[in-house]
Design an enzyme around this catalytic site. Structure first.
Site, PDB file in Angstrom:
ATOM      1  CE  LYS A 151      38.019   8.105  14.681  1.00 15.85           C
ATOM      2  NZ  LYS A 151      37.797   8.500  13.274  1.00 15.85           N
ATOM      3  CD  GLU A 189      39.178  17.886  15.524  1.00 14.02           C
ATOM      4  OE1 GLU A 189      39.480  17.063  16.418  1.00 14.02           O
ATOM      5  OE2 GLU A 189      38.044  17.966  15.054  1.00 14.02           O
TER       6      GLU A 189
END
Lengths: 277, 277, 277, 277, 277, 277
Positions: free
Chosen positions: D122, D184
């Protein structure tokens, strides 16, 4: 049409303020004089890529009269108003080149239908592709596109390496068989030397028509007239171009085509608001 | 000077064939007429980046006479001959813009020293930075650089959104306090409406000098003359420009500066072969 | 969306390993908080260019609540997963700018509906177009886009050329009639000098509200209050912004809008696998 | 520093109007707070390329206090004033990332000196290189640079291809031996499956510290604790980060480092006019 | 050397971890075989631009033996190790082209010293400039650089427009006087037609040496042998090339030069650590 | 396919002279041998972007035989003839890489089905993305894409920083947890040191199969065999590759895949003139 971003580094303030998104309009590009139109095909392609429909356009090379429609466009109003100026700048500039070229071609052909008018490499940087196309559209010869597609030995080369004959031999020995060799000279006698050494083209630079005539005769006398193309350059304009052709030049080249284009006026008019969002 | 690669997509055939690596020369750019020189600083910077020493140059805005030296350069002979044409194309084109601008500025100032001559956005695509610089160098006003630095409401905007007053109010409500707002009108009465709504500049487009005079008087009558700058555009040339200034225009703008530059001739001459490898 | 290549210099290893070519999915971008959404139009355009269908999106400037759908997309699964992060990075960052702007605008308008909140040129490099759009979307004033669209004389200019009055006269004499002139001052008395010399905008930099008030009064006393826009900048935040507006500022400008955006969270969720190859 | 052209699409109006060519100045960048400085080496390189002498600078990673000099520059006044804002925008933004990273690193190391704080992807588009450098400078772990340097199987991959075990096997079978594989998961049991299948890293996404603890214990019980790195991500902030480390995370990753940098203020001051032309 | 960024999208992880900034080294590029070296001048220029001193290098076209030094470099250790691979990739690939070219040239010249070996346009995209240079360096003829510097009528053109004679007449009528015209034929009789219509070059494509011989004789018989260059192409290799030359070809062209370069090995060795920071 | 412009700096002289605008053709790419085809998906995407319909194509990784159709295309004749050469250059080069890779993979798998063949970073600059894809298509391991996705300590690093053990510790302390660490060694004993220090991969560079065998045994003896991947590089070719695999290498890497691709021949043939303007 990457040139648009030069005109809109951020956004078109006025258009964004006034025109809502989603408005579709139809607009026409109108000629305000009598010109040879150039590069409409290339511009139409770019407009289509930008999402603007090109409903019709006059093909490159056509003569348009004052008041006639050059292009008819339909698309998003914001887009059309934002690119209007860039489109017109290109279209008028290139049509100006084609129109000027046509003037020279008409003059030359009236004397010798096989003689040619050629552009030079004196071109506003960044537009060479389109300017050379416009020359072709106007009936001209594009000549070299760049320093990479033919050999031309010029005065500054000779100022450094000296002798014309040696320079020509050197070039002939390294040139690819696919590239032509031209040499710039200023006297009839040099033209003969160049022809003897196998130059494909001899350019008489900044000479009088009389000198051109003398070169033609000397070459004929030596039996070399058919071996070389005779190009004349330097100081050619619409008033004297015929004289040079009469003197025997195969090609006259002049920067007038590209550095002194006819000033062409065209404008874009919104003819219909097709739909509002 | 990324434009060089347009002229040399591969390599300079002739120069590479004739000039050995390592030859250093000195060359001068000579003016072949009387011109206002433009953008020599920018070009000198680029030449230095390319590894060419700029020994001297005439500053932008200077008047040069036929035969005088515009730039004196020293560097690798291959490099200099390869960039010669691109350098001259830029220098002559831009000096042509500056010279034309100077002609207009002189005409205008002879009538009203506070009046201005401005360029338009009619500029050959790709060169706007330098062309606008050349206008400034010639004493002209650069006007908008692009669609992103001021608001100008034009006929095509109004053809879509209608009413001048509403358009102006809409623009005034969204415009940043740092940007000016101009509007294009074709009648004196519209100029008054625009001034009342707070336009910073009113452009009278394609009008007679008489109409300009009428607009000035109407605005004076309404006490609005000092609130707006009056710009006149459309069909301005060297013959009629003074009339428009006499009629009261603060600014005349014309594409003549950038689309009809004076045709400038300059050439590069090798003056010394400094060293051979 | 050339930024994608920064995130994928070669290829998306995981996606290419797991997702076969030809799988089409539908996905939604979900807001994880309450924000002002920005630049969905621009992002939708880019997504369409990349071949992704934008089924719906919330228009720029809308308020979204936690859990609501911001964009609904359909397209090739490999493409969507590959651009997911870049899309979200842009959307959340820009919405953060718009949301912060809205907070300031609401504060300011509650005191004076005609006062404005403006961004500065303190912007993360590379994104100025979109960040300025986001400011506008949040109700803010974009201020100068760049150093090329207005004159602002700052302390460092004066540190070199000295005197404010001379600097202003110099700028006024060369500035185009289409560009505004602003000057940064630190005392009420300087504001008066600036107004007298014809500055369009005076920026009081790093001053107290009391000094703003003093400047307003001095300007009124001199009959110059209506001649200039008063901008206040430096150390403005959500706690003190109202005080500055009450003190009489027309515009408050702050880097908080662009350098301290609200941290916005949004995520992309696959909602349907439309077809498998 | 191609970003300068974004700030100067044409030229710096004010600087060109006020500062004559040839003025040389010395200027300092001053810190207005206490920060970790980042990327001064990279910025110094660019400044040198632009022809500005960097007389001194604080190395990346140093702590600077309010009022201390970060960079000392000498060069052409026009150039320095033109790039001032872009330089400061980069320097303050990147130092803000490094300073925020340092806060997290200090928190984490106080609990477990071997635990790491990592950035995510990000990041504001266009600046990834420098932002990742700033994270490193602040003591953080850069994590993946892009989608091309490691495999991370995320929820959206699984939403399309289904089963975690199959996905992991598929990835393991095609991954280069030089790239790591991460997955994940949202539950301790999935972490065990991942470890069994040979994942190099397991990321527990959006879980409680208790779940992290449970995952650690399950893995220990299976004798797999040393086979995988445990990363925790999602909702991590300065208040809760220590808890996650105490729970047994090897790595905590958070977008706070790059999307919520400390707002850093620095300014450039002219300290000397070295020479006037 | 923009290609470096392809090899380092972010940074050189290992070098940055191990080599402190400021270490200066001297390194040599060593040849691991006997080759014709190519393009060292171009590479040296780029290295200098990157701030690396090129202490010496073997000129393009030289033969190097196993173990000899090709380049000697001095500079920042981080920079040198980061560009090592890209430099070697270019140098070995291009020297491989030059070495292969030399093999063909030697073969051809042993039969006819005036015959030439030419490259084709079969070149790995992106490297044409350097690959054509390498061909020249190896003694080969560069042939066309691109589709823009000569006319070659090929089978696919004829498949669309039909007749060879018409195609040639059409091309001759529009071609600039500065560009040559070549035509690809597959039979001796077509070669005669082409020569009669004024083709500058005739390429016999995919023919036997016997057919070449037949074409030469037919042309001689028609008195056209001196009017055209005879090029032979298609299936030429080191084993059969002499036969084609003996059969009378002026030029043999083959993609072996550029698509099957000799595999050249060179390595870079650090020879001295000049200074440590 | 930005590479097209390298082949057409201005325009395709011959095609523009001979083929009228608006002619639509169908053409096939034919294989002239037996190869593994690579990157047809990527090329098909680009062709579609250029407005050419890809009617069918053989998927990447397929084996094609002499005479079979690789791609079937339909589109504007001018466009197709203009891009023909660039398309074939890419397709044949990349298929040559895939075909060579397949040869190595088959050899290796015949000895040990779990062993891998990997490419190196020896790749013609500018094409790495596609070349690595072609390696993958041929069944090979792509290895590092660039210097930014894994750590490999090489001889030149050690020549500067000395000791292997220290270098490895330094790298392990700064490397992200997501990146692997490899080290190049030339002796079995060094491989053991590397494994002890936690290297993920050990590359035995320029060693004999006997040395590989010795390294495997030493590692087994130390209980470290399962901790590291053993890569062998340097001088590997199709004749000796099996020996290295038999000696126990997990991965053999060789520049043969990318610097000595199989020379693939394919041609484009016009099969139908669909429509004439």
């Amino acid at each position: 049409m990457e040139w648009v971003s030069e005109d809109v580094p951020f956004w078109d303030l006025t258009t964004e303020a006034l025109i809502p998104p989603g408005v579709v309009i139809e607009a026409v590009v109108i000629s305000e004089g009598n010109y040879v139109v150039a590069c409409t095909e290339e511009l139409a392609n770019v407009l289509e890529l930008l999402g603007i429909d090109v409903l019709e356009y006059v093909p490159s090379g056509s003569l348009v009269r004052e008041g006639s429609v050059v292009m008819r466009l339909r698309g998003d109003a914001r887009k059309l108003l934002t690119i209007e100026r860039t489109l017109l700048n290109l279209l008028t500039y290139l049509s100006g080149v084609a129109t000027r070229t046509k003037e020279f071609v008409d003059a030359v052909k009236s004397v010798n239908p096989r003689a040619r008018v050629a552009a030079t490499r004196k071109v506003v940087p960044g537009l060479r592709y389109l300017v050379k196309k416009a020359v072709k559209v106007g009936g001209g010869d594009t000549h070299r596109f760049s320093l990479s597609d033919a050999y031309i030995i010029k005065d500054n080369h000779l100022a450094i390496v000296g002798n014309l004959r040696d320079a020509l031999r050197r070039v002939k020995s390294v040139a690819s068989f696919i590239h032509k060799v031209e040499v710039e000279v200023s006297k009839a006698e040099e033209a003969v030397i160049a022809a003897r050494e196998g130059a494909d083209v001899v350019m008489l630079d900044n000479v009088t028509p009389a000198e051109v005539r003398r070169a033609v005769e000397l070459l004929k006398h030596e039996g070399l007239r058919d071996k070389v193309v005779i190009e004349v350059s330097g100081g050619i304009n619409l008033r004297n171009v015929k004289e040079y052709v009469r003197a025997g030049a195969d090609v006259v080249s002049t920067s007038e085509l590209t550095m002194n284009p006819v000033k062409v006026n065209m404008s874009m008019e919104v003819v219909k608001v097709v739909s509002k969002s």
